[in-house]
Scaffold this motif. Structure first.
Motif, PDB file in Angstrom:
ATOM      1  N   GLU A  70      50.530 -91.647 -35.886  1.00 44.94           N
ATOM      2  CA  GLU A  70      49.943 -90.388 -35.043  1.00 44.94           C
ATOM      3  C   GLU A  70      48.120 -90.978 -35.725  1.00 44.94           C
ATOM      4  N   ASP A 119      53.933 -84.171 -41.276  1.00 45.92           N
ATOM      5  CA  ASP A 119      54.782 -84.254 -41.155  1.00 45.92           C
ATOM      6  C   ASP A 119      55.856 -83.219 -41.042  1.00 45.92           C
ATOM      7  N   ARG A 156      57.940 -92.632 -27.795  1.00 47.57           N
ATOM      8  CA  ARG A 156      57.857 -91.292 -28.793  1.00 47.57           C
ATOM      9  C   ARG A 156      58.530 -90.759 -29.748  1.00 47.57           C
ATOM     10  N   HIS A 157      58.702 -90.409 -30.321  1.00 48.19           N
ATOM     11  CA  HIS A 157      59.898 -89.383 -31.531  1.00 48.19           C
ATOM     12  C   HIS A 157      60.453 -87.958 -30.835  1.00 48.19           C
ATOM     13  N   HIS A 163      54.010 -92.390 -32.163  1.00 50.92           N
ATOM     14  CA  HIS A 163      54.083 -90.859 -31.570  1.00 50.92           C
ATOM     15  C   HIS A 163      52.740 -90.613 -30.437  1.00 50.92           C
TER      16      HIS A 163
END
Length: 199
Positions: free
Chosen positions: A82, A26, A9-10, A140
């Motif tokens: 996502e 975003d 995940r970011h 995500h």
């Protein structure tokens, strides 16, 4: 031949911090998010993990995270995006229904849970069918969780809690099947102390 996928995940974003629904919309990484990505980069360096190729979703928060982790060329794929939450995008997370979401967001222009699982699975299988042995893919939270759920029948470990920012899921891939072999949750407590929560 066994291949390895590091799906992660970011880092934390502005919308994560402000508890906003963030799927296809975003927002930028926060200072903490950058530090989290640096911690993940150090994990890969410390374990001498070298990637043959890297992928991320088309969201900037994913590509920004990836660029902190590695400087190798990478490919952006819509399939790693996502969950699409439709008109709930950008709204408060308090409006989310109880889990599991199933097809709740479809009537609001979003995706069904099965669509997310199929999209992630198809995309990751296609990635791993390329001539690579060790791959990084930055995606995500809900996408990673649903991908993981899709392979519970092949895996002996699972992550019950929410997938935190920069959590790394290590999968082995063989014969078109993924097996979750390790969950790397970083301890960000030292970093978090530098960024006190603003009320």
């Amino acid at each position: 031949m066994n291949k390895t996928l590091y799906l992660m995940r970011h880092g934390q974003t502005l919308f994560n911090k402000r508890r906003k629904v963030q799927g296809w919309c975003d927002s930028p990484l926060t200072e903490l998010g950058v530090k989290q990505a640096e911690a993940a980069a150090n994990y890969f360096k410390d374990h001498k993990i070298i990637f043959d190729h890297a992928y991320c979703s088309t969201s900037e928060r994913a590509s920004d995270t990836l660029e902190i982790i590695t400087d190798i060329p990478y490919t952006r794929l819509k399939g790693l995006k996502e969950w699409n939450f439709g008109t709930f995008e950008g709204e408060s997370e308090d409006l989310n229904p109880p889990l599991p979401y199933n097809d709740f967001f479809v009537k609001f222009g979003g995706e069904d849970q099965k669509q997310v699982q199929l999209r992630m699975t198809t995309t990751c299988q296609k990635i791993m069918e390329e001539d690579y042995k060790v791959v990084l893919a930055v995606s995500h939270g809900a996408s990673c969780k649903n991908f993981m759920r899709n392979w519970e029948h092949t895996s002996s470990i699972t992550q019950q809690a929410k997938i935190g920012n920069c959590c790394i899921l290590k999968f082995e891939y063989e014969n078109k099947e993924f097996e979750l072999v390790e969950i790397i949750n970083h301890d960000f407590s030292d970093i978090r102390d530098e960024f006190p929560v603003v009320p």
